[in-house]
Design a protein around this motif. Sequence first.
Motif, PDB file in Angstrom:
ATOM      1  N   SER A   2       0.841  -1.191   0.000  1.00 20.39           N
ATOM      2  CA  SER A   2       0.000   0.000   0.000  1.00 20.39           C
ATOM      3  C   SER A   2       0.886   1.254   0.000  1.00 20.39           C
ATOM      4  CB  SER A   2      -0.904  -0.003   1.229  1.00 20.39           C
ATOM      5  OG  SER A   2      -0.104   0.000   2.384  1.00 20.39           O
ATOM      6  N   THR A   3       0.255   2.380  -0.366  1.00 23.08           N
ATOM      7  CA  THR A   3       1.028   3.635  -0.427  1.00 23.08           C
ATOM      8  C   THR A   3       1.427   4.058   0.980  1.00 23.08           C
ATOM      9  OG1 THR A   3      -0.333   4.232  -2.303  1.00 23.08           O
ATOM     10  CG2 THR A   3       0.962   5.990  -1.311  1.00 23.08           C
ATOM     11  N   VAL A   4       2.658   4.490   1.103  1.00 20.30           N
ATOM     12  CA  VAL A   4       3.127   5.007   2.391  1.00 20.30           C
ATOM     13  C   VAL A   4       3.416   6.501   2.211  1.00 20.30           C
ATOM     14  CG1 VAL A   4       4.035   2.832   3.265  1.00 20.30           C
ATOM     15  CG2 VAL A   4       5.482   4.259   1.833  1.00 20.30           C
ATOM     16  N   TYR A   5       3.438   7.202   3.314  1.00 20.69           N
ATOM     17  CA  TYR A   5       3.508   8.671   3.248  1.00 20.69           C
ATOM     18  C   TYR A   5       4.628   9.218   4.137  1.00 20.69           C
ATOM     19  CZ  TYR A   5      -0.989   8.233   0.966  1.00 20.69           C
ATOM     20  OH  TYR A   5      -1.975   7.899   0.085  1.00 20.69           O
ATOM     21  N   GLY A   6       5.087  10.399   3.776  1.00 20.40           N
ATOM     22  CA  GLY A   6       6.056  11.123   4.603  1.00 20.40           C
ATOM     23  C   GLY A   6       5.380  12.356   5.159  1.00 20.40           C
ATOM     24  N   ILE A   7       5.571  12.615   6.438  1.00 18.30           N
ATOM     25  CA  ILE A   7       4.949  13.800   7.043  1.00 18.30           C
ATOM     26  C   ILE A   7       6.027  14.672   7.683  1.00 18.30           C
ATOM     27  CG2 ILE A   7       3.314  14.667   8.760  1.00 18.30           C
ATOM     28  CD1 ILE A   7       1.637  12.198   8.364  1.00 18.30           C
ATOM     29  N   ARG A  18       3.872  11.843  -0.784  1.00 15.95           N
ATOM     30  CA  ARG A  18       3.849  10.425  -1.123  1.00 15.95           C
ATOM     31  C   ARG A  18       4.774  10.203  -2.313  1.00 15.95           C
ATOM     32  NH1 ARG A  18      -1.282   8.359  -4.002  1.00 15.95           N
ATOM     33  NH2 ARG A  18       0.307   7.311  -5.189  1.00 15.95           N
ATOM     34  N   VAL A  19       5.146   8.958  -2.528  1.00 14.45           N
ATOM     35  CA  VAL A  19       5.985   8.645  -3.673  1.00 14.45           C
ATOM     36  C   VAL A  19       5.123   8.715  -4.929  1.00 14.45           C
ATOM     37  CG1 VAL A  19       7.277   6.789  -4.780  1.00 14.45           C
ATOM     38  CG2 VAL A  19       7.670   7.326  -2.406  1.00 14.45           C
ATOM     39  N   SER A  20       5.697   9.266  -5.988  1.00  7.63           N
ATOM     40  CA  SER A  20       4.957   9.448  -7.224  1.00  7.63           C
ATOM     41  C   SER A  20       4.605   8.102  -7.854  1.00  7.63           C
ATOM     42  CB  SER A  20       5.811  10.268  -8.193  1.00  7.63           C
ATOM     43  OG  SER A  20       5.302  10.176  -9.486  1.00  7.63           O
ATOM     44  N   GLU A  21       3.453   8.085  -8.557  1.00  9.08           N
ATOM     45  CA  GLU A  21       3.075   6.861  -9.278  1.00  9.08           C
ATOM     46  C   GLU A  21       3.972   6.660 -10.497  1.00  9.08           C
ATOM     47  OE1 GLU A  21      -1.034   7.412 -10.104  1.00  9.08           O
ATOM     48  OE2 GLU A  21      -1.622   7.089  -8.025  1.00  9.08           O
TER      49      GLU A  21
END
Lengths: 528, 199
Positions: A2-7, A18-21
């Motif tokens: 799943s997509t992971v995120y940086g905050i 988020r990392v680009s598709e």
Amino acid sequence: MSTVYGIDLGTTYSCVARVSEVSDTLAEVVANKDNEMTTPSVVLFERGEVVVGKQAKNAARLKPDNVTRLFKREMGSDDPFFQIDGRDWWPHELSTLVLKKLVADAEQQGEHVEEVVITCPAYFGFKERAATRRAGEDAGLKVLGIISEPTAAAFHHGLRMSADEPARTVLVYDLGGGTFDVSVVRVEGGRVQVLATEGSRELGGADWDELLLEHVVERFLTENHGATDPRDTAHDAQELLTQVEAAKQALTERQTAEVFVRGGAVAAMVEIQGEAFDRLTEPLLLQTVDYMNQAVGEVEAKGQRIDDVLLVGGSSKMPQVAQRVRTELGLEPQMREPDLAVAKGAALAADRIADLDEAASRPGTAGDSGGDGDVVGGLTSGSPVGDVCPWSFGVRVEDPDEHREVVHHMVRRHDPIPAHVVETFFTMHDDQAVIRSGIYQQRPGAQESRELGDNDLVAEYAIEGIPPGFKKGTPIEVTFGMDPSGLIVVLSRHPGRAQPEEVRVQVELGGPTSEESAQKLDGLAFRL
Amino acid sequence: MTPTDDDRDPATSTAPVSTPGAGADSEPNQVLVGRLDEVVERLGRLEATTGRLSRSTDEQQQVILRLHEENQRLRRGEVEQAIAPLVRHLVELTDQIRQVATHLESAEADRLRVVERGILEGLRRAGVESRPTQPGDEFDPQRHYALGVRDTDDPTLDERVAEVRTELFAWAADGRVLRPAQVLVHRAVTSQQHTKEER
């Protein structure tokens, strides 16, 4: 996966990426509901509702008792930061509210935020990092890691390098609204290792604003007979501060800026020249240069030289910063998205960490210490981000000569982390069944000291189950491990156990438990 | 690749027709009925295929529209970013003109306002509008930035705009606030509750 995120959970502004598709070496910022890239880290409590962000900031002067900000500076504190409606709020709880707002806004844009890496200042010690982790967990997030802000920025920078490019040593100069960090990192093959870090939580762009405001008021009073100090009236002072902030920003783009000042019955325009602003604020700039040179000196002493300089943080846009850094280091500073680079770097790091976690969870690979993933109780040095210990850490021991308790430092300031150190301690009595001790952190900004009172208690722990029949002086092997996310692991091996046993480390965070915080949050409605 | 029955388009492929055991008289009718059934079945399949193609075309059209919108947004974003320093400067200029004009004789102020109107027109052409805020408007933190409060004994004025120091500027295309109006806001107080603000 799943997509992971940086905050980027900032002191004044926060941001999600988020990392680009398109490519996993590119990151993109997730805009908030106002279609803005960053959200003010400001919280307003009003009639049982919570408002976070721009609206809270805009209403701050109207409802000063209901609004709180800059709480990140006190992250990890034992004392509450803010009180309203008879309730105390700790900095990590207020940060939870900011994180919940960021997540809610991202979800409105169709994102599904569950797993994250959160950034913190490089000077954050264990307690502050643990509090940041707790803020994320209490917001319902799975925190894959806590990494320092300059490290995240370097990660963003490093992934733009081609894979076969030789390693580079990068200095990251990060001047934010309220804090200053400088780190030197080694970037190689998509991995970032911090070599040195310095900084101050008392130095930031707001100090430049304050000096400029003083200067403008002085000029206004000198040049206008009969004028009164605009700071005597709260809203005139606020209007002036708003204009001064705008003028500072304008001076990043042009040579002069004007500020309209009202004081009593007099109103006048004060013109500010860029050169005058630079002269005025030079002492502040020199403070940052001192920190920068300390960090450079540390790495040069290890035989490294700086290859690249990266400017990060909104306040590093001031032209004086690039000019001075260029003069000091003889290198052309690079500035790419200084407001967003930290969040983007965190997203890229999150993606790598999630990949590693996934690989480690596959049968036959978990805990494999054969490669570069040297694992101690779940802490791995194979992480894409290697940091340095911000402050010295150690355990409480009895000094046998002085017959008193002191701190025995095991991981010293600027030692690389994740790290683990193995040492042998000895029982103090015959038939000693339990050893109780504590983990201590060097007090930020103070010299390293073995005196208990000069260090901050981070956590208590106990090594239990030592069987009877062993005399005083029985060896107990203790492995002390820590990672940049604020995780500490203690493993012990004693005559009662052939294999090392993990000891539960209870972090001494002030304020309510997660359950108590959850109850507080349940009673509040979010106004998005 | 050798085509097989599976590879053929069901709507256009032909299949042998077999009519075992049919009587001599009824045979032509049976054949016709069979062929008609086959035609009906093929028409059904053709209709289904056309429907699928049509849906697919619709979906593609939606993707094109979405990409077009995204492209437009990106372009608009790039343009906004490129002109932002200029726009900020012009907005500050209009603020300053208004502030200075209030402290000038009317003739001089009028001349300045001509310049202000020119700048506002330039901003309008760049996609930025000034949206008026009036004293008495309800304080809206989306559109207003509170510089401070002004106490009032009138409870109906509570949290309403008391004075506008600078106007709101917004992007005309979607109404996003570029710079909120800077205002003083009324706060209803009892006679004992006077704040430091207006001392």
